[in-house]
Design an enzyme around this catalytic site. Structure first.
Site, PDB file in Angstrom:
ATOM      1  N   THR A 111      26.719  46.167  93.806  1.00  0.00           N
ATOM      2  CA  THR A 111      25.451  46.840  94.280  1.00  0.00           C
ATOM      3  C   THR A 111      25.158  47.896  93.132  1.00  0.00           C
ATOM      4  O   THR A 111      23.878  48.388  92.909  1.00  0.00           O
ATOM      5  CB  THR A 111      25.549  47.258  95.539  1.00  0.00           C
ATOM      6  OG1 THR A 111      26.513  48.379  95.538  1.00  0.00           O
ATOM      7  CG2 THR A 111      25.832  46.316  96.645  1.00  0.00           C
ATOM      8  N   GLU A 143      23.721  19.894  99.796  1.00  0.00           N
ATOM      9  CA  GLU A 143      25.063  19.408  99.395  1.00  0.00           C
ATOM     10  C   GLU A 143      25.257  19.389  97.892  1.00  0.00           C
ATOM     11  O   GLU A 143      24.255  18.991  97.046  1.00  0.00           O
ATOM     12  CB  GLU A 143      25.411  18.043 100.082  1.00  0.00           C
ATOM     13  CG  GLU A 143      25.544  18.067 101.493  1.00  0.00           C
ATOM     14  CD  GLU A 143      25.832  16.704 102.247  1.00  0.00           C
ATOM     15  OE1 GLU A 143      25.958  15.946 101.552  1.00  0.00           O
ATOM     16  OE2 GLU A 143      25.954  16.856 103.540  1.00  0.00           O
ATOM     17  N   LYS A 189      36.744  58.441  96.223  1.00  0.00           N
ATOM     18  CA  LYS A 189      35.616  57.492  96.732  1.00  0.00           C
ATOM     19  C   LYS A 189      35.857  57.244  98.350  1.00  0.00           C
ATOM     20  O   LYS A 189      36.963  56.843  98.339  1.00  0.00           O
ATOM     21  CB  LYS A 189      35.472  56.306  95.755  1.00  0.00           C
ATOM     22  CG  LYS A 189      34.358  55.184  96.078  1.00  0.00           C
ATOM     23  CD  LYS A 189      34.231  54.187  95.338  1.00  0.00           C
ATOM     24  CE  LYS A 189      34.696  52.799  95.879  1.00  0.00           C
ATOM     25  NZ  LYS A 189      34.365  51.616  94.885  1.00  0.00           N
TER      26      LYS A 189
HETATM   27  C1  R5P Z   1      36.255  48.549  94.390  1.00  0.00           C
HETATM   28  O1  R5P Z   1      37.300  48.720  94.561  1.00  0.00           O
HETATM   29  C2  R5P Z   1      35.597  47.729  93.064  1.00  0.00           C
HETATM   30  O2  R5P Z   1      36.644  48.070  92.034  1.00  0.00           O
HETATM   31  C3  R5P Z   1      34.245  48.183  92.580  1.00  0.00           C
HETATM   32  O3  R5P Z   1      34.406  49.667  92.477  1.00  0.00           O
HETATM   33  C4  R5P Z   1      33.193  47.971  93.593  1.00  0.00           C
HETATM   34  O4  R5P Z   1      33.519  46.626  94.061  1.00  0.00           O
HETATM   35  C5  R5P Z   1      31.921  47.970  92.939  1.00  0.00           C
HETATM   36  O5  R5P Z   1      30.964  47.527  93.836  1.00  0.00           O
HETATM   37  P1  R5P Z   1      29.797  48.313  94.198  1.00  0.00           P
HETATM   38  O6  R5P Z   1      29.019  48.197  92.696  1.00  0.00           O
HETATM   39  O7  R5P Z   1      28.740  47.599  94.877  1.00  0.00           O
HETATM   40  O8  R5P Z   1      29.660  49.501  94.481  1.00  0.00           O
END
Ligand code: R5P
Length: 350
Positions: free
Chosen positions: A257, A66, A226
């Site tokens: 990540t 906590e 993407k």
């Molecule tokens: C997604 O829409 C965000 O703008 C970033 O591209 C995303 O959150 C990046 O996350 P990661 O590094 O895990 O791919």
């Protein structure tokens, strides 16, 4: 006690109270800055720039996990700015949820200690990507966080480069939206010049931002397609636009990540870019991000200090401070001056 007298004189200063009121002559507004443990360095930088000490919030975590807060000084009647990004901090042993709960108890303690205004300075707003239902039976967690902050007692929020503009609408109190774009565009111009540059949006969500960024640095922009086949998995398809022989700069709001950037960097190199860099406001770098980015063709990555950089970062990562921008905002909010003037009105980038 940490305080900064308002230049405007404050109540009882340049605007003396009417006879018969009980406000003592010479009473001035007070500015106080406290920091949660997830943003201690940033909070210290802001307090130093304002010429005030950090107010000791007496924070600790009990053995059962906590959170506890007890301000060491009176904050009655003060404008209290609480600096806390809702991110984890490995060095402080805090998770994202610890940081959020710590911010909530700091706000709540301030409310019950009769602060005049309580302003959460939360440059990285954790949960901001959960801003809508993308599948049945999901929460809208970004809204939940807004409701928690308002219930705890904030009067306003200062944040930076939100993942999506609609998060502002989850608040009924004012939201001051800052952007690191001037810091990042300046850096790119200084380090990479403007010749032969192309700015890359890693997904459709960043297209508008990339276009504005490209206009600022005087370069064209391109867009990547993407897909997210699963949570925290990024797949980049094809490049829309010309990157052949160019220095590509991928622009994102957050690096988590590193999957998005790793895949994006590979895609632009496969399309014939000469070199590839990345800039983003929030460097969360969770999990295996450093290794993922280390394996990628990225020659350099620039983020700001909205989130503290974990140990073990590769030396390709550069951190720029956004403390000057946030300090300016704090000063202007305290003195009731325009905040959008800092950005010539261009701080709503969505
Ligand atoms: C997604 O829409 C965000 O703008 C970033 O591209 C995303 O959150 C990046 O996350 P990661 O590094 O895990 O791919």
């Amino acid at each position: 006690m940490s305080s900064l007298e308002t230049q405007a004189g404050g109540i009882g200063g340049s605007n003396p109270p009417a006879a018969g009121t009980f406000i003592p002559a010479g009473y001035d507004k007070r500015l106080m800055i406290a920091s949660g443990r997830a943003s201690l360095d940033l909070g210290t930088r802001i307090a130093e720039r304002l010429g005030v000490g950090l107010t000791d919030a007496g924070l600790k975590t009990f053995s059962d996990g906590e959170m506890y807060c007890r301000y060491r000084d009176s904050i009655r009647g003060a404008d209290l700015f609480i600096v806390q990004s809702t991110c984890g901090s490995a060095s402080e042993g805090l998770t994202v949820n610890d940081a959020l709960m710590e911010l909530l108890v700091m706000v709540h303690a301030a409310k019950h200690a009769s602060a005049h205004r309580i302003i959460a300075v939360t440059p990285w707003y954790g949960y901001s990507r959960q801003d809508k239902k993308s599948a049945p039976r999901e929460p809208i967690s970004a809204r939940l966080v807004a409701e928690l902050l308002e219930t705890a007692g904030i009067d306003r929020l200062v944040t930076m480069d939100l993942h999506a503009g609609q998060v502002q609408g989850f608040f009924s109190r004012p939201v001051d939206h800052m952007t690191a774009m001037p810091i990042l565009t300046q850096y790119v111009q200084d380090r990479l010049g403007t010749e032969n540059l192309v700015i890359i949006a890693p997904d459709a969500g960043r297209a508008k931002l990339a276009r504005k960024f490209a206009q600022k640095v005087g370069a064209p922009y391109a867009l990547l397609e993407k897909e997210r086949p699963a949570h925290q998995v990024a797949q980049t398809g094809y490049v829309i636009g010309d990157v052949q022989g160019k220095i590509a700069v991928i622009l994102d709001d957050i690096i988590n990540t590193g999957g998005t950037l790793g895949a994006a960097a590979q895609a632009v190199m496969d399309e014939g870019a000469k070199e590839v860099y990345a800039v983003a406001t929030h460097g969360v770098f969770s999990g295996e991000a450093f290794a993922t980015l280390g394996r990628s063709p990225l020659a350099g990555i620039v983020v700001t200090d909205t989130v503290p950089l974990r140990d073990g970062a590769p030396d390709t990562i550069t951190v720029l401070t956004c403390a000057d921008t946030l300090t300016d905002s704090v000063r202007r909010i305290f003195t009731d001056d325009s905040v959008s003037e800092i950005f010539q009105g261009e701080n709503q980038l969505f």
